[in-house]
Each structure stands twice: as structure tokens, then as C-alpha cells.
Design a protein around this motif. Structure first.
Motif, mmCIF file in Angstrom:
data_model
loop_
_atom_site.group_PDB
_atom_site.id
_atom_site.type_symbol
_atom_site.label_atom_id
_atom_site.label_comp_id
_atom_site.label_asym_id
_atom_site.label_seq_id
_atom_site.Cartn_x
_atom_site.Cartn_y
_atom_site.Cartn_z
ATOM 1 N N VAL A 196 0.842 -1.185 0.000
ATOM 2 C CA VAL A 196 0.000 0.000 0.000
ATOM 3 C C VAL A 196 0.882 1.241 0.000
ATOM 4 O O VAL A 196 1.914 1.304 0.675
ATOM 5 N N ASN A 197 0.466 2.261 -0.763
ATOM 6 C CA ASN A 197 1.256 3.480 -0.886
ATOM 7 C C ASN A 197 0.344 4.645 -1.276
ATOM 8 O O ASN A 197 -0.836 4.439 -1.613
ATOM 9 N N PRO A 198 0.853 5.876 -1.244
ATOM 10 C CA PRO A 198 -0.001 7.045 -1.485
ATOM 11 C C PRO A 198 -0.649 7.117 -2.861
ATOM 12 O O PRO A 198 -1.602 7.872 -3.048
ATOM 13 N N LYS A 199 -0.164 6.333 -3.827
ATOM 14 C CA LYS A 199 -0.756 6.351 -5.163
ATOM 15 C C LYS A 199 -2.083 5.599 -5.222
ATOM 16 O O LYS A 199 -2.807 5.702 -6.216
ATOM 17 N N ASP A 200 -2.403 4.857 -4.174
ATOM 18 C CA ASP A 200 -3.561 3.961 -4.221
ATOM 19 C C ASP A 200 -4.894 4.645 -3.971
ATOM 20 O O ASP A 200 -5.941 4.095 -4.310
ATOM 21 N N ALA A 201 -4.901 5.815 -3.366
ATOM 22 C CA ALA A 201 -6.153 6.510 -3.062
ATOM 23 C C ALA A 201 -5.867 8.000 -2.926
ATOM 24 O O ALA A 201 -4.709 8.428 -2.844
ATOM 25 N N ASP A 202 -6.923 8.785 -2.916
ATOM 26 C CA ASP A 202 -6.744 10.225 -2.729
ATOM 27 C C ASP A 202 -6.099 10.529 -1.385
ATOM 28 O O ASP A 202 -5.349 11.493 -1.242
ATOM 29 N N PHE A 203 -6.418 9.702 -0.375
ATOM 30 C CA PHE A 203 -5.863 9.898 0.959
ATOM 31 C C PHE A 203 -5.546 8.536 1.551
ATOM 32 O O PHE A 203 -6.425 7.669 1.642
ATOM 33 N N VAL A 204 -4.294 8.341 1.926
ATOM 34 C CA VAL A 204 -3.855 7.089 2.542
ATOM 35 C C VAL A 204 -3.262 7.421 3.903
ATOM 36 O O VAL A 204 -2.222 8.095 3.989
ATOM 37 N N ASP A 205 -3.937 6.991 4.962
ATOM 38 C CA ASP A 205 -3.429 7.226 6.319
ATOM 39 C C ASP A 205 -3.053 5.896 6.958
ATOM 40 O O ASP A 205 -3.707 4.872 6.736
ATOM 41 N N ILE A 206 -1.989 5.939 7.733
ATOM 42 C CA ILE A 206 -1.395 4.736 8.295
ATOM 43 C C ILE A 206 -1.299 4.875 9.814
ATOM 44 O O ILE A 206 -0.934 5.940 10.318
ATOM 45 N N ILE A 207 -1.600 3.789 10.523
ATOM 46 C CA ILE A 207 -1.353 3.731 11.960
ATOM 47 C C ILE A 207 -0.356 2.613 12.212
ATOM 48 O O ILE A 207 -0.608 1.447 11.907
ATOM 49 N N HIS A 208 0.807 2.978 12.738
ATOM 50 C CA HIS A 208 1.872 2.021 13.025
ATOM 51 C C HIS A 208 1.875 1.679 14.512
ATOM 52 O O HIS A 208 1.884 2.586 15.354
ATOM 53 N N THR A 209 1.888 0.393 14.837
ATOM 54 C CA THR A 209 1.971 0.005 16.250
ATOM 55 C C THR A 209 3.009 -1.082 16.519
ATOM 56 O O THR A 209 3.324 -1.349 17.678
ATOM 57 N N ASP A 210 3.523 -1.716 15.485
ATOM 58 C CA ASP A 210 4.507 -2.794 15.677
ATOM 59 C C ASP A 210 5.558 -2.728 14.585
ATOM 60 O O ASP A 210 5.948 -3.737 14.004
ATOM 61 N N GLY A 211 5.997 -1.497 14.293
ATOM 62 C CA GLY A 211 6.916 -1.270 13.195
ATOM 63 C C GLY A 211 8.216 -2.041 13.300
ATOM 64 O O GLY A 211 8.856 -2.085 14.352
ATOM 65 N N GLY A 212 8.594 -2.671 12.197
ATOM 66 C CA GLY A 212 9.834 -3.422 12.141
ATOM 67 C C GLY A 212 9.715 -4.857 12.570
ATOM 68 O O GLY A 212 10.671 -5.635 12.458
ATOM 69 N N TRP A 213 8.560 -5.255 13.047
ATOM 70 C CA TRP A 213 8.333 -6.643 13.447
ATOM 71 C C TRP A 213 7.196 -7.194 12.604
ATOM 72 O O TRP A 213 7.422 -7.658 11.499
ATOM 73 N N PHE A 214 5.963 -7.129 13.057
ATOM 74 C CA PHE A 214 4.849 -7.559 12.214
ATOM 75 C C PHE A 214 4.370 -6.444 11.291
ATOM 76 O O PHE A 214 3.704 -6.705 10.294
#
Length: 327
Positions: A196-214
Motif C-alpha cells: 500500500v502506498n499514497p498512489k492507491d487513493a486520494d488519501f492514505v493514512d497509516i497507523i503504526h503500532t509494531d513497526g519493524g516486526w509484524f
């Protein structure tokens, strides 16, 4: 929080199951579930979704959320298997039902989330394209693209991206995709599907809670929210757990817990910063809401603190720096 519970080994037990009972490991057995309320739902085969729009409770005047559950584990090829009836989906569904302002749809691809991790990776494009075709049929029959919001957890975030890419080939641009701790293993770098990346929709928001692991460890959206730094250990999660137990996924699952609380009105205020260390030192500027209330003009990285148990949202105090000795 205790080290183990009666549900601790739920994911491990699924290692020995090929598919959920009564299902087939075929894309054609993927389903879209329409939740009329928290107790009543109707399930539609991925190729036979049009009757959904004839349900008298479906409201064309309301926006529609399309939730896609996840699958991720890089420790064991089978251990994290999710279905449309697990607590992650139930929690999110119940939040939207309580809100009352949305049509609630869930992509049930649990039949293809049972299997080894590589097989699941290979299934993302077929599942996403099939779901995209189904949504396209709904759009052609009156579903309003302007109100469509696709929310995906873990690997479901990347399925959401494929759905949006299919719709784009049919000249429909998805207004918003929300990725809840988008799956990391096999996507950074991508082995089979572009994440998933910003090109996929007009607005792409991300919530990270376990970055670098899962979960993904880098900024991947128009706006990326990093509660408590976006990595383990999230407040209330154990610092040490047995691998593959439910407790082991606590940080990863915090993403959908925060999201559901935001749908219920939780006030997650975050502060724009270049880094988490900058947030801790107060070198930040501007605030924004994380969760459902995030607005499409947002760009960059935002940090915040949360409580260790529900309610997790801390309001304005969550957007303040963490001083030494203050938690």
C-alpha cells in the motif's frame, strides 16, 4: 496482564487447520459480509454481491466502509491466521454499528488466510482483484464512490491497495484507504505485491503500532501516525511473551483497537514531528486527529502517546512530550 490466558494458543492451533470449517481454499469462496447490526449479517459470494444493495437496511445516503482483515507472521508460516469472525473484526464492526453513520462491509477471505505465508502472499492479488470486481459491480449499481472508505489491517492493508488499483483501472478513484499496521514481512522489499502506498487513493493514512516486526517500519502513506513511537512495546503489552501466542501479537493488534476506539469517538490527538525523539524533546509543530477523524489534507509523520488500557485515547495530553519519569 498475565503471561498466558485460555486463548493464548488460539493462533498456534490454527496451524493444523487447512481452511475454516465449511470453506474452500478458492477465490470463488471469498465473501463479502454486510452487517445490518452487531447481531445480524448477510454473507454474499464474491461473484454474487448485487443482492446486497437490495437489503432494505442498506442506506445509499450513508458512506460505506469496507474492512479487510489481515494475516501476518514471519516466525511461522501458519501461525497468525485471521477470519472475519475474530475479535479484530468484531471490535471494528461493533464500533461502526454503534456509530450508526456507515454501511458496514467486511471482506471475508479467511478461506485463503489459512495456509502458509507464501501462499497468502500469492493470494493477495487474486483476492484483491476479485474484491475489486465485486465493489465495481456495486458502484455501477448505485454505491457512491465518494463515500467509500477501505480499511485494512496487517496483510489486509495490502489487499485494500489491490482493490483500489483494480477500481482505478475502471476509472474509480478510492477517496481513502486506512492501513492499520500494514504487514511488514514480504512487502519491504516486496516479494510479490507492491505494498500500500499514497498512489492507491486520494488519501492514505497509516497507523503504526509494531513497526519493524509484524508491521511496516517506515512512512508509507500521505500521513503516518506513530502512537508511542509506532513500535513495540505499546503501553499495556508485555515486554516478553511466548512466540506465536496471542500475547505476542498485542502490539500489532493495538492498531485496530485504536481505530475502533476512534470510531467510537476516542480523541487521539497527535503532534507533527520529524522523529519520535523530536516528539519526546518537544521539537514539534501542529496537531491532528489520528483515526477516523483524520482529514485528507494531512501530510507527514505524527506522534502521540496512549494509555495502557481502554480507553486508550489521552486527548490533548497524548500529544505532549514525554518527560523523564512521566508515563
Amino acid at each position: 496482564m498475565s503471561l498466558l490466558s485460555k486463548d493464548s494458543f488460539q493462533q498456534i492451533k490454527r496451524i493444523f487447520m487447512s481452511v475454516p470449517q465449511g470453506r474452500k481454499s478458492q477465490v470463488s469462496d471469498t465473501r463479502i459480509i454486510y452487517y445490518r447490526d452487531s447481531e445480524r449479517n448477510n454473507s454474499y459470494g464474491i461473484k454474487r454481491v448485487l443482492p446486497l444493495l437490495s437489503d432494505p437496511t442498506f442506506d445509499f445516503e450513508k458512506p460505506t466502509v469496507f474492512y479487510i482483515h489481515g494475516l501476518v507472521n514471519w516466525c511461522h508460516p501458519n501461525a497468525y491466521i485471521e477470519t472475519a469472525f475474530d475479535s479484530s473484526v468484531a471490535t471494528v464492526v461493533n464500533a461502526y454499528v454503534a456509530h450508526g453513520g456507515f454501511n458496514m462491509l467486511v471482506l471475508d477471505w479467511g478461506n485463503l488466510a489459512f495456509g502458509d505465508y507464501i501462499s497468502a502472499l500469492l493470494n493477495i492479488k487474486p483476492v484483491g482483484n476479485a474484491a475489486g470486481k465485486a465493489v465495481f459491480k456495486l458502484l455501477k449499481r448505485g454505491l457512491d464512490i465518494k463515500g467509500l472508505h477501505i480499511v485494512g489491517h496487517s496483510m489486509g492493508a495490502h489487499v485494500a491497495a489491490v482493490v483500489a488499483r483494480y477500481l482505478k483501472t475502471r476509472r474509480y478513484i478510492v477517496p481513502r484507504i486506512t492501513a492499520l499496521d500494514a504487514a511488514y514481512p514480504g512487502f519491504y522489499p516486496p516479494l510479490q505485491t507492491v505494498p500500500v502506498n499514497p498512489k492507491d487513493a486520494d488519501f492514505v493514512d497509516i497507523i503504526h503500532t509494531d513497526g519493524g516486526w509484524f508491521g511496516a517500519s517506515t512512512s508509507i502513506g500521505h500521513v503516518d501516525f506513530w502512537p508511542n513511537g509506532g513500535t513495540a512495546n505499546q503501553p499495556g503489552c508485555l515486554p516478553f511473551t511466548l512466540p506465536l501466542t496471542v500475547e505476542n501479537f498485542c502490539n500489532h493488534w493495538r492498531s485496530w483497537q485504536y481505530w475502533a476506539e476512534s470510531v467510537n469517538g476516542g480523541n487521539f490527538i497527535a503532534r507533527k514531528c520529524n522523529t519520535y525523539e523530536g516528539f519526546r524533546q518537544g521539537k514539534c509543530f501542529g496537531t491532528a486527529f489520528m483515526g477516523l477523524a483524520a482529514t485528507p489534507e494531512l501530510r507527514g509523520n505524527y506522534y502521540l502517546r496512549t494509555a495502557s488500557q481502554e480507553p486508550f485515547a489521552l486527548g490533548e495530553s497524548g500529544a505532549t512530550l514525554r518527560r523523564r519519569g512521566y508515563t
